[in-house]
Write a protein that holds these residues in place. Structure first.
Motif, PDB file in Angstrom:
ATOM      1  N   GLN A  80      26.283 -34.862  26.294  1.00 50.04           N
ATOM      2  CA  GLN A  80      27.389 -34.420  25.448  1.00 50.04           C
ATOM      3  C   GLN A  80      26.993 -34.348  23.976  1.00 50.04           C
ATOM      4  O   GLN A  80      27.507 -33.513  23.230  1.00 50.04           O
ATOM      5  CB  GLN A  80      28.594 -35.338  25.622  1.00 50.04           C
ATOM      6  CG  GLN A  80      29.233 -35.226  26.980  1.00 50.04           C
ATOM      7  CD  GLN A  80      30.213 -36.347  27.247  1.00 50.04           C
ATOM      8  OE1 GLN A  80      30.693 -37.013  26.331  1.00 50.04           O
ATOM      9  NE2 GLN A  80      30.519 -36.565  28.517  1.00 50.04           N
ATOM     10  N   ALA A  81      26.074 -35.203  23.544  1.00 49.61           N
ATOM     11  CA  ALA A  81      25.674 -35.256  22.135  1.00 49.61           C
ATOM     12  C   ALA A  81      24.769 -34.090  21.733  1.00 49.61           C
ATOM     13  O   ALA A  81      24.611 -33.818  20.542  1.00 49.61           O
ATOM     14  CB  ALA A  81      24.957 -36.578  21.846  1.00 49.61           C
ATOM     15  N   ALA A  82      24.188 -33.406  22.699  1.00 50.84           N
ATOM     16  CA  ALA A  82      23.253 -32.313  22.404  1.00 50.84           C
ATOM     17  C   ALA A  82      23.970 -30.965  22.332  1.00 50.84           C
ATOM     18  O   ALA A  82      25.018 -30.768  22.957  1.00 50.84           O
ATOM     19  CB  ALA A  82      22.169 -32.261  23.478  1.00 50.84           C
ATOM     20  N   ASP A  83      23.382 -30.052  21.571  1.00 52.48           N
ATOM     21  CA  ASP A  83      23.841 -28.668  21.577  1.00 52.48           C
ATOM     22  C   ASP A  83      23.337 -27.997  22.847  1.00 52.48           C
ATOM     23  O   ASP A  83      22.303 -28.393  23.397  1.00 52.48           O
ATOM     24  CB  ASP A  83      23.293 -27.921  20.362  1.00 52.48           C
ATOM     25  CG  ASP A  83      23.849 -28.451  19.055  1.00 52.48           C
ATOM     26  OD1 ASP A  83      25.017 -28.900  19.039  1.00 52.48           O
ATOM     27  OD2 ASP A  83      23.114 -28.430  18.054  1.00 52.48           O
ATOM     28  N   LYS A  84      24.085 -26.990  23.299  1.00 55.65           N
ATOM     29  CA  LYS A  84      23.698 -26.270  24.498  1.00 55.65           C
ATOM     30  C   LYS A  84      23.830 -24.773  24.248  1.00 55.65           C
ATOM     31  O   LYS A  84      24.812 -24.332  23.657  1.00 55.65           O
ATOM     32  CB  LYS A  84      24.575 -26.686  25.687  1.00 55.65           C
ATOM     33  CG  LYS A  84      24.191 -28.058  26.192  1.00 55.65           C
ATOM     34  CD  LYS A  84      25.296 -28.953  26.634  1.00 55.65           C
ATOM     35  CE  LYS A  84      26.413 -29.389  25.830  1.00 55.65           C
ATOM     36  NZ  LYS A  84      26.299 -30.664  25.120  1.00 55.65           N
ATOM     37  N   THR A  85      22.818 -24.025  24.698  1.00 62.77           N
ATOM     38  CA  THR A  85      22.881 -22.569  24.670  1.00 62.77           C
ATOM     39  C   THR A  85      22.744 -22.078  26.096  1.00 62.77           C
ATOM     40  O   THR A  85      21.813 -22.470  26.805  1.00 62.77           O
ATOM     41  CB  THR A  85      21.755 -21.968  23.812  1.00 62.77           C
ATOM     42  OG1 THR A  85      21.862 -22.485  22.476  1.00 62.77           O
ATOM     43  CG2 THR A  85      21.838 -20.452  23.775  1.00 62.77           C
ATOM     44  N   VAL A  86      23.678 -21.243  26.522  1.00 62.65           N
ATOM     45  CA  VAL A  86      23.667 -20.694  27.875  1.00 62.65           C
ATOM     46  C   VAL A  86      23.335 -19.215  27.780  1.00 62.65           C
ATOM     47  O   VAL A  86      24.022 -18.458  27.089  1.00 62.65           O
ATOM     48  CB  VAL A  86      25.040 -20.875  28.563  1.00 62.65           C
ATOM     49  CG1 VAL A  86      24.989 -20.349  29.987  1.00 62.65           C
ATOM     50  CG2 VAL A  86      25.486 -22.318  28.520  1.00 62.65           C
ATOM     51  N   TYR A  87      22.270 -18.821  28.479  1.00 62.66           N
ATOM     52  CA  TYR A  87      21.863 -17.414  28.525  1.00 62.66           C
ATOM     53  C   TYR A  87      22.465 -16.799  29.774  1.00 62.66           C
ATOM     54  O   TYR A  87      22.103 -17.151  30.898  1.00 62.66           O
ATOM     55  CB  TYR A  87      20.338 -17.301  28.538  1.00 62.66           C
ATOM     56  CG  TYR A  87      19.728 -17.822  27.260  1.00 62.66           C
ATOM     57  CD1 TYR A  87      19.543 -16.979  26.163  1.00 62.66           C
ATOM     58  CD2 TYR A  87      19.379 -19.160  27.133  1.00 62.66           C
ATOM     59  CE1 TYR A  87      19.011 -17.469  24.983  1.00 62.66           C
ATOM     60  CE2 TYR A  87      18.840 -19.655  25.954  1.00 62.66           C
ATOM     61  CZ  TYR A  87      18.666 -18.807  24.884  1.00 62.66           C
ATOM     62  OH  TYR A  87      18.146 -19.292  23.718  1.00 62.66           O
ATOM     63  N   THR A  88      23.425 -15.893  29.563  1.00 61.20           N
ATOM     64  CA  THR A  88      24.148 -15.312  30.688  1.00 61.20           C
ATOM     65  C   THR A  88      24.721 -13.956  30.314  1.00 61.20           C
ATOM     66  O   THR A  88      25.147 -13.753  29.179  1.00 61.20           O
ATOM     67  CB  THR A  88      25.283 -16.245  31.155  1.00 61.20           C
ATOM     68  OG1 THR A  88      26.017 -15.606  32.202  1.00 61.20           O
ATOM     69  CG2 THR A  88      26.226 -16.609  30.026  1.00 61.20           C
ATOM     70  N   LYS A  89      24.723 -13.072  31.265  1.00 59.77           N
ATOM     71  CA  LYS A  89      25.375 -11.772  31.087  1.00 59.77           C
ATOM     72  C   LYS A  89      26.753 -11.767  31.742  1.00 59.77           C
ATOM     73  O   LYS A  89      27.539 -10.857  31.520  1.00 59.77           O
ATOM     74  CB  LYS A  89      24.513 -10.666  31.677  1.00 59.77           C
ATOM     75  CG  LYS A  89      23.204 -10.483  30.938  1.00 59.77           C
ATOM     76  CD  LYS A  89      22.473  -9.256  31.427  1.00 59.77           C
ATOM     77  CE  LYS A  89      21.109  -9.110  30.820  1.00 59.77           C
ATOM     78  NZ  LYS A  89      21.018  -9.184  29.393  1.00 59.77           N
ATOM     79  N   THR A  90      27.046 -12.792  32.542  1.00 59.74           N
ATOM     80  CA  THR A  90      28.288 -12.777  33.319  1.00 59.74           C
ATOM     81  C   THR A  90      29.314 -13.820  32.890  1.00 59.74           C
ATOM     82  O   THR A  90      30.511 -13.583  33.040  1.00 59.74           O
ATOM     83  CB  THR A  90      27.978 -12.979  34.814  1.00 59.74           C
ATOM     84  OG1 THR A  90      27.306 -14.223  34.983  1.00 59.74           O
ATOM     85  CG2 THR A  90      27.123 -11.841  35.351  1.00 59.74           C
ATOM     86  N   LEU A  91      28.889 -14.948  32.396  1.00 54.70           N
ATOM     87  CA  LEU A  91      29.828 -16.010  32.018  1.00 54.70           C
ATOM     88  C   LEU A  91      30.563 -15.597  30.746  1.00 54.70           C
ATOM     89  O   LEU A  91      29.934 -15.231  29.750  1.00 54.70           O
ATOM     90  CB  LEU A  91      29.059 -17.316  31.803  1.00 54.70           C
ATOM     91  CG  LEU A  91      29.844 -18.612  31.796  1.00 54.70           C
ATOM     92  CD1 LEU A  91      30.513 -18.839  33.146  1.00 54.70           C
ATOM     93  CD2 LEU A  91      28.904 -19.767  31.482  1.00 54.70           C
ATOM     94  N   GLU A  92      31.877 -15.652  30.785  1.00 57.42           N
ATOM     95  CA  GLU A  92      32.680 -15.222  29.637  1.00 57.42           C
ATOM     96  C   GLU A  92      32.951 -16.353  28.654  1.00 57.42           C
ATOM     97  O   GLU A  92      33.088 -16.122  27.465  1.00 57.42           O
ATOM     98  CB  GLU A  92      34.002 -14.614  30.111  1.00 57.42           C
ATOM     99  CG  GLU A  92      33.819 -13.301  30.849  1.00 57.42           C
ATOM    100  CD  GLU A  92      33.122 -12.239  30.007  1.00 57.42           C
ATOM    101  OE1 GLU A  92      33.411 -12.105  28.805  1.00 57.42           O
ATOM    102  OE2 GLU A  92      32.253 -11.530  30.569  1.00 57.42           O
ATOM    103  N   ARG A  93      33.068 -17.582  29.164  1.00 59.82           N
ATOM    104  CA  ARG A  93      33.324 -18.717  28.287  1.00 59.82           C
ATOM    105  C   ARG A  93      32.690 -19.962  28.884  1.00 59.82           C
ATOM    106  O   ARG A  93      32.379 -20.007  30.062  1.00 59.82           O
ATOM    107  CB  ARG A  93      34.809 -18.911  28.031  1.00 59.82           C
ATOM    108  CG  ARG A  93      35.640 -19.116  29.238  1.00 59.82           C
ATOM    109  CD  ARG A  93      37.130 -19.104  28.857  1.00 59.82           C
ATOM    110  NE  ARG A  93      37.942 -18.843  30.007  1.00 59.82           N
ATOM    111  CZ  ARG A  93      38.313 -19.771  30.884  1.00 59.82           C
ATOM    112  NH1 ARG A  93      37.964 -21.016  30.710  1.00 59.82           N
ATOM    113  NH2 ARG A  93      39.043 -19.456  31.931  1.00 59.82           N
ATOM    114  N   VAL A  94      32.520 -20.948  28.033  1.00 63.71           N
ATOM    115  CA  VAL A  94      31.918 -22.205  28.467  1.00 63.71           C
ATOM    116  C   VAL A  94      33.001 -23.270  28.571  1.00 63.71           C
ATOM    117  O   VAL A  94      34.069 -23.128  27.991  1.00 63.71           O
ATOM    118  CB  VAL A  94      30.798 -22.649  27.499  1.00 63.71           C
ATOM    119  CG1 VAL A  94      29.639 -21.659  27.539  1.00 63.71           C
ATOM    120  CG2 VAL A  94      31.328 -22.815  26.082  1.00 63.71           C
ATOM    121  N   SER A  95      32.689 -24.320  29.305  1.00 68.38           N
ATOM    122  CA  SER A  95      33.681 -25.384  29.489  1.00 68.38           C
ATOM    123  C   SER A  95      33.142 -26.725  29.007  1.00 68.38           C
ATOM    124  O   SER A  95      33.474 -27.766  29.566  1.00 68.38           O
ATOM    125  CB  SER A  95      34.104 -25.452  30.962  1.00 68.38           C
ATOM    126  OG  SER A  95      32.980 -25.545  31.794  1.00 68.38           O
TER     127      SER A  95
END
Length: 186
Positions: A80-95
């Motif tokens: 939870q303390a780390a930043d996250k980058t998600v590489y995706t063409k399909t995911l519209e939002r993160v949770s």
């Protein structure tokens, strides 16, 4: 400059998931999990593909589940303390908090991130890691080899890359898992 680290739990025959997509054989016990926690503590940013993110987002709320052992709560806090980058063409939002979406993996942007980051960066998921490996971005490799042969599935490493590595450390765990830590040699 921050290091880009590829970490994975893999079967002896080199798969992170079997042909059915299962990876239950890879669940770390307390000893391995505690060791992983210590390795992940200095990571400031996680780079994920969509599937790996959807697996890891569990950690956004794992610490709130009743009766979780301390090593599980510890990893949830680290994640939870780390930043996250998600590489995706399909995911519209993160949770999850501290998470953003990128539509395309850009090796130059990751080089710039490594140059300005104050903490190490981890790339998770074999498909995204393969892109980073092919681009020459992975500095260190932390593989946990599970004592199982699954016979096929999702490869932990790409087939079309040849690199020289330097062994930095190895450790054997009571459950038969072996951790091997390498650095990419120039």
């Amino acid at each position: 400059m921050a290091k880009l680290i590829y970490s994975a739990i893999t079967s002896l025959d080199g798969y992170v998931a079997d042909e059915d997509g299962n990876f239950d054989w890879a669940e770390p016990d307390e000893e391995v999990h505690t060791f992983v926690n210590d390795l992940e503590r200095p990571v400031g940013t996680y780079l994920y593909g969509r599937r790996m993110y959807q697996t890891m987002v569990y950690w956004e709320t794992a610490g709130t589940v009743t009766d979780q052992p301390p090593f599980v709560r510890d990893f949830a806090e680290i994640w939870q303390a780390a930043d996250k980058t998600v590489y995706t063409k399909t995911l519209e939002r993160v949770s999850s908090a501290r998470t953003r979406i990128e539509r395309d993996f850009d090796p130059e942007a990751v080089r710039q991130l490594k140059a300005r980051a104050e903490s190490d960066i981890s790339v998770g998921g074999p498909d995204l890691a393969a892109q980073a490996i092919r681009a020459g971005l992975v500095d260190e490799w932390r593989l946990f080899v599970a004592p199982v042969v699954v016979g096929g599935g999702n490869h932990s490493l790409p087939n079309d890359v040849r690199l020289k590595l330097e062994l930095l450390e190895e450790r054997r765990f009571g459950n038969g898992v072996v951790h091997i830590h390498y650095r990419t040699r120039s």
